[in-house]
Design a protein around this motif. Structure first.
Motif, PDB file in Angstrom:
ATOM      1  N   LEU A  36      14.521  -9.971   3.378  1.00 59.42           N
ATOM      2  CA  LEU A  36      15.739  -9.042   3.323  1.00 59.42           C
ATOM      3  C   LEU A  36      13.941  -7.236   3.539  1.00 59.42           C
ATOM      4  N   LYS A  88      18.888  -3.123  -0.826  1.00 60.96           N
ATOM      5  CA  LYS A  88      18.285  -5.103  -0.782  1.00 60.96           C
ATOM      6  C   LYS A  88      17.991  -5.392  -2.418  1.00 60.96           C
ATOM      7  N   THR A  89      18.104  -4.895  -3.591  1.00 60.43           N
ATOM      8  CA  THR A  89      17.777  -6.234  -4.206  1.00 60.43           C
ATOM      9  C   THR A  89      19.317  -6.034  -5.140  1.00 60.43           C
ATOM     10  N   PHE A  98      20.623  -9.107  -2.611  1.00 62.10           N
ATOM     11  CA  PHE A  98      19.643 -10.150  -2.623  1.00 62.10           C
ATOM     12  C   PHE A  98      20.298 -10.571  -4.809  1.00 62.10           C
ATOM     13  N   ASN A  99      20.971  -9.617  -5.270  1.00 66.31           N
ATOM     14  CA  ASN A  99      21.268  -9.909  -6.646  1.00 66.31           C
ATOM     15  C   ASN A  99      23.040 -10.868  -6.101  1.00 66.31           C
ATOM     16  N   THR A 150      22.378 -14.143  -4.686  1.00 66.65           N
ATOM     17  CA  THR A 150      21.075 -15.359  -5.161  1.00 66.65           C
ATOM     18  C   THR A 150      21.785 -16.062  -5.997  1.00 66.65           C
ATOM     19  N   TYR A 191      16.773 -16.530  -9.689  1.00 69.17           N
ATOM     20  CA  TYR A 191      15.395 -16.073  -9.128  1.00 69.17           C
ATOM     21  C   TYR A 191      14.310 -16.628 -10.095  1.00 69.17           C
ATOM     22  N   LYS A 213       9.644 -11.958  -4.861  1.00 71.29           N
ATOM     23  CA  LYS A 213      11.256 -12.500  -5.623  1.00 71.29           C
ATOM     24  C   LYS A 213      11.555 -13.527  -5.015  1.00 71.29           C
ATOM     25  N   LEU A 218      15.672 -17.197  -0.448  1.00 69.95           N
ATOM     26  CA  LEU A 218      16.116 -15.570   0.607  1.00 69.95           C
ATOM     27  C   LEU A 218      14.859 -14.526  -0.317  1.00 69.95           C
ATOM     28  N   ASP A 267      13.394 -10.909  -1.504  1.00 71.67           N
ATOM     29  CA  ASP A 267      13.437  -9.519  -1.060  1.00 71.67           C
ATOM     30  C   ASP A 267      11.877  -8.507  -1.213  1.00 71.67           C
ATOM     31  N   SER A 306      29.393  -9.790   1.456  1.00 71.82           N
ATOM     32  CA  SER A 306      28.085 -10.056   1.549  1.00 71.82           C
ATOM     33  C   SER A 306      28.144 -11.555   2.748  1.00 71.82           C
TER      34      SER A 306
END
Ligand code: GDP
Ligand code: K
Ligand code: MG
Length: 272
Positions: free
Chosen positions: A7, A15-16, A19-20, A23, A26, A40, A51, A53, A149
């Protein structure tokens, strides 16, 4: 080996949040070489790969050590694809980084995030036109709620091995210098896309200069830069290569946004 995706985007683009959503779990894996920022890395929910981050950046030219992580990642790793997250309500500013990521020559997906913000501010962005012009999938998102997503996961499953239709901006008078630098790079193994490296080098990216300093014939490279800058000054186009590269990119972004962003219904900012 597991596919690795990254990302990348400006700070605070979501982005985060994405990401959360994408995934399961992590972990922080050690340090990036020379930088204290931790990696991360998470596993994609559908088992499709890993993935990463990356810290937010406005440009691949780092101003801080945190910011050098993304450029270093691009120099050292070979991601299966980049996921570039942009803020749809501030597309023009965000695209400055996107151009450099598209030039990287790996498969990319553009996540057009903050669609709710853009809509509420009366800004209309045309994802289909962006997709057609940029040659990569453009997926509208609201990362805060997770909207869109699953489309990202689907697009990751479909990424090609390479990026044959990659964006190739025409740098005009600097094209000679770009191909001359590319020739110097031929003898250096393990580099990412040579055109990308050449353009980053010519725009004086310190991470790329540093990575190449012991491997590249720097005298020859300086000679190429001087000749090109003399030509730019002679023709009155620009006073430096870095400025010229920036100007070509801005011109492209301006035309692209004129075609793909409609601000005619935009509401003025309010403070509440
Ligand atoms: P990052 O800096 O790119 O990792 O961005 P974050 O995921 O930390 O998000 C920054 C802020 O924007 C947080 O407050 C998020 O809740 C919010 N945010 C992220 N995506 C969206 C979105 O699509 N719409 C809205 N309204 N807020 C979002
Ligand atoms: K943040
Ligand atoms: Mg973040």
């Amino acid at each position: 080996m597991l596919n690795s995706f990254a990302l990348v985007g400006n700070p605070n683009t979501g982005k985060t949040s994405l990401f959360n959503t994408l995934t399961t779990s992590y972990e922080y894996v050690g340090n990036w070489s020379g930088v204290t920022v931790e990696k991360k890395i998470g596993d994609l929910k559908d088992g499709g790969g890993q993935l990463v981050d990356l810290p937010g950046i406005y440009s691949l030219h780092p101003l801080s050590r945190d910011e050098s992580v993304a450029a270093q990642y691009l120099m050292e790793e070979k991601p299966a694809a980049l996921i570039n997250i942009v803020d749809a309500s501030q597309l023009e500013r965000n695209l400055a980084l996107s151009i450099q990521l598209l030039e990287y020559g790996r498969p990319m997906i553009l996540g057009l995030n903050m669609m709710d913000v853009a809509k509420s501010r009366g800004i209309h962005v045309d994802p289909a036109l962006l997709q057609e012009r940029l040659g990569v999938p453009v997926i509208p998102l609201v990362a805060r709620t997770g909207k869109g997503s699953t489309k990202i996961l689907d697009a990751l499953k479909d990424v090609p091995e390479d990026a044959p239709n990659r964006l190739k901006l025409d740098y005009g008078i600097a094209e000679t210098a770009i191909s001359e630098i590319e020739k110097l790079l031929l003898s250096i193994p393990g580099l990412p896309d040579h055109r990308w490296v050449a353009i980053q080098l010519l725009s004086q990216n310190p991470v790329i200069l540093d990575a190449l300093s012991a491997k590249l014939d720097m005298e020859a490279a300086k000679e190429i830069v001087s000749r090109c800058e003399a030509e730019l000054r002679r023709t009155g186009l620009s006073s430096s290569l870095t400025e010229w590269i920036r100007a070509v990119r801005s011109g492209y972004i301006e035309r692209l946004c004129a075609a793909s962003v409609d601000r005619s219904a935009q509401k003025p900012h309010n403070l509440t």
